[in-house]
Scaffold this motif. Structure first.
Motif, PDB file in Angstrom:
ATOM      1  N   MET A   1       0.732  -1.421  -0.009  1.00 42.77           N
ATOM      2  CA  MET A   1       0.099  -0.021   0.064  1.00 42.77           C
ATOM      3  C   MET A   1       0.857   1.391  -0.242  1.00 42.77           C
ATOM      4  O   MET A   1       2.047   1.588   0.700  1.00 42.77           O
ATOM      5  CB  MET A   1      -0.932   0.001   1.099  1.00 42.77           C
ATOM      6  N   ARG A   2       0.514   2.180  -0.960  1.00 39.10           N
ATOM      7  CA  ARG A   2       1.289   3.635  -0.940  1.00 39.10           C
ATOM      8  C   ARG A   2       0.678   4.253   0.091  1.00 39.10           C
ATOM      9  O   ARG A   2      -0.654   4.201   0.595  1.00 39.10           O
ATOM     10  CB  ARG A   2       1.184   4.109  -2.263  1.00 39.10           C
ATOM     11  N   LEU A   3       1.402   5.717   0.302  1.00 43.82           N
ATOM     12  CA  LEU A   3       0.772   6.528   1.333  1.00 43.82           C
ATOM     13  C   LEU A   3      -0.683   7.025   0.679  1.00 43.82           C
ATOM     14  O   LEU A   3      -1.434   7.648   1.459  1.00 43.82           O
ATOM     15  CB  LEU A   3       1.715   7.786   1.326  1.00 43.82           C
ATOM     16  N   LYS A   4      -0.698   7.422  -0.761  1.00 39.46           N
ATOM     17  CA  LYS A   4      -1.999   7.971  -1.367  1.00 39.46           C
ATOM     18  C   LYS A   4      -3.188   7.097  -0.779  1.00 39.46           C
ATOM     19  O   LYS A   4      -4.136   7.591  -0.996  1.00 39.46           O
ATOM     20  CB  LYS A   4      -1.591   8.331  -2.707  1.00 39.46           C
ATOM     21  N   ASN A   5      -2.853   5.760  -0.876  1.00 37.17           N
ATOM     22  CA  ASN A   5      -4.097   4.807  -0.666  1.00 37.17           C
ATOM     23  C   ASN A   5      -4.456   5.146   0.789  1.00 37.17           C
ATOM     24  O   ASN A   5      -5.664   5.031   1.028  1.00 37.17           O
ATOM     25  CB  ASN A   5      -3.589   3.380  -0.790  1.00 37.17           C
TER      26      ASN A   5
ATOM     27  N   SER B   1      -7.747  -3.427   1.231  1.00 34.70           N
ATOM     28  CA  SER B   1      -6.476  -3.311   0.333  1.00 34.70           C
ATOM     29  C   SER B   1      -5.350  -3.153   1.361  1.00 34.70           C
ATOM     30  O   SER B   1      -4.225  -2.996   0.836  1.00 34.70           O
ATOM     31  CB  SER B   1      -6.543  -1.735  -0.458  1.00 34.70           C
TER      32      SER B   1
ATOM     33  N   TYR C   1       0.284   1.600   9.157  1.00 35.04           N
ATOM     34  CA  TYR C   1       1.102   1.942   7.887  1.00 35.04           C
ATOM     35  C   TYR C   1       2.700   2.023   8.223  1.00 35.04           C
ATOM     36  O   TYR C   1       3.651   1.601   7.386  1.00 35.04           O
ATOM     37  CB  TYR C   1       0.367   2.716   7.046  1.00 35.04           C
TER      38      TYR C   1
ATOM     39  N   ASN D   1       4.513  -1.311   9.090  1.00 36.45           N
ATOM     40  CA  ASN D   1       4.934  -2.018   7.724  1.00 36.45           C
ATOM     41  C   ASN D   1       6.365  -1.269   6.782  1.00 36.45           C
ATOM     42  O   ASN D   1       6.868  -2.119   6.256  1.00 36.45           O
ATOM     43  CB  ASN D   1       3.535  -2.172   6.909  1.00 36.45           C
ATOM     44  N   LYS D   2       5.780   0.183   6.901  1.00 36.93           N
ATOM     45  CA  LYS D   2       7.004   0.739   5.936  1.00 36.93           C
ATOM     46  C   LYS D   2       8.377   0.873   6.791  1.00 36.93           C
ATOM     47  O   LYS D   2       9.227   1.593   6.084  1.00 36.93           O
ATOM     48  CB  LYS D   2       6.429   2.012   5.586  1.00 36.93           C
TER      49      LYS D   2
ATOM     50  N   TYR E   1       9.000   2.765   9.291  1.00 39.68           N
ATOM     51  CA  TYR E   1       9.353   4.229   9.432  1.00 39.68           C
ATOM     52  C   TYR E   1      10.223   4.646  10.546  1.00 39.68           C
ATOM     53  O   TYR E   1      10.070   3.978  11.497  1.00 39.68           O
ATOM     54  CB  TYR E   1       7.978   4.938   9.647  1.00 39.68           C
TER      55      TYR E   1
ATOM     56  N   GLN F   1      10.125  10.085  10.551  1.00 38.98           N
ATOM     57  CA  GLN F   1       9.208   9.941   9.523  1.00 38.98           C
ATOM     58  C   GLN F   1       7.854   9.649  10.373  1.00 38.98           C
ATOM     59  O   GLN F   1       6.670  10.153   9.627  1.00 38.98           O
ATOM     60  CB  GLN F   1       9.543   8.492   8.700  1.00 38.98           C
TER      61      GLN F   1
END
Length: 252
Positions: A1-5, A60, A139, A142-143, A145, A149
């Protein structure tokens, strides 16, 4: 998943909740707020619809979004203990710092408050905590950060959180557009504190309670500073929680 999602999920939910709350308020009118059963019923309908929307949108989201331990018994017990501590500290601190008189609510008022708190305030706060704290922090995890961040993410998400309250302030509270700066700033700092609480405790029950009581408080001390002392009290308890966690890490 991207930040925009992630941002898409938050913005869509914010627009949906604003639209449906405005529709309910405009249809039923201002008398809605004076009719507790209508408040509870309309609230449950709104929360149910928003819950369905969240369920559809988060499909998603990668990985296990709601791990079993997130809703464990220990989480509930720790949250209840911390919440009780916060309320006691708030009342005692406010009383002895200001010398304000004590207020004992009637049995009818207490029962009505608990009913609205449990069926309206808690579900509303829970959904917002899932959206604006649990999803972004998950999120970030998962990334992988960094703290820096995650801090930037918290600021951005909390901006959306505060802006999502504009309709409530203007329609429900009758605040003109030119007077929105103060309530929006308050929502922003409260939102940041909730983000910090969940990042530190990872306890959805505790942050939900703190948020719900902030929105719908029942104070036993009649002081204009009681909300400020409530803020200080829960920050104090979270600092103690963090210190206890760090001590346990060092011992282990």
């Amino acid at each position: 998943m991207r930040l925009k999602n992630l941002l898409f999920i938050l913005i869509v939910n914010s627009l949906f909740s604003n639209a449906i709350n405005l529709a309910v308020y405009l249809i039923l009118g201002e008398n809605l707020l004076n009719n507790w059963d209508a408040v509870v019923l309309s609230g449950l309908v709104v929360f149910g619809l928003q819950g369905i929307l969240i369920h559809i949108l988060v499909k998603s989201f990668p990985g296990k979004l709601f791990p079993t331990q997130m809703f464990g018994k220990s989480m509930v017990l720790n949250a209840l203990l911390a919440a009780a501590t916060i309320l006691i500290i708030t009342q005692v601190w406010t009383k002895y710092a200001t010398g304000a008189p004590t207020i004992i609510p009637s049995q009818k008022k207490t029962v009505l408050y608990l009913l609205i708190f449990l069926l309206n305030s808690i579900p509303a706060a829970f959904l917002e905590e899932i959206l604006f704290r649990h999803l972004p922090i998950t999120y970030g995890d998962n990334k992988h950060y960094s703290p820096q961040q995650l801090t930037l993410l918290a600021v951005g998400i909390t901006l959306i959180f505060s802006i999502s309250h504009i309709s409530a302030y203007m329609v429900r509270d009758h605040i003109p557009f030119t007077g929105l700066s103060q309530p929006l700033l308050g929502a922003f700092f409260y939102g940041l504190s909730y983000f910090l609480i969940y990042a530190v405790t990872r306890n959805i029950y505790l942050v939900t309670f703190i948020h719900a009581f902030s929105n719908n408080p029942l104070y036993l001390v009649d002081s204009p500073y009681r909300a400020t002392f409530y803020f200080y009290s829960y920050i104090f308890v979270i600092i103690i929680w963090l210190m206890q966690r760090e001590v346990r890490k060092r011992i282990s």
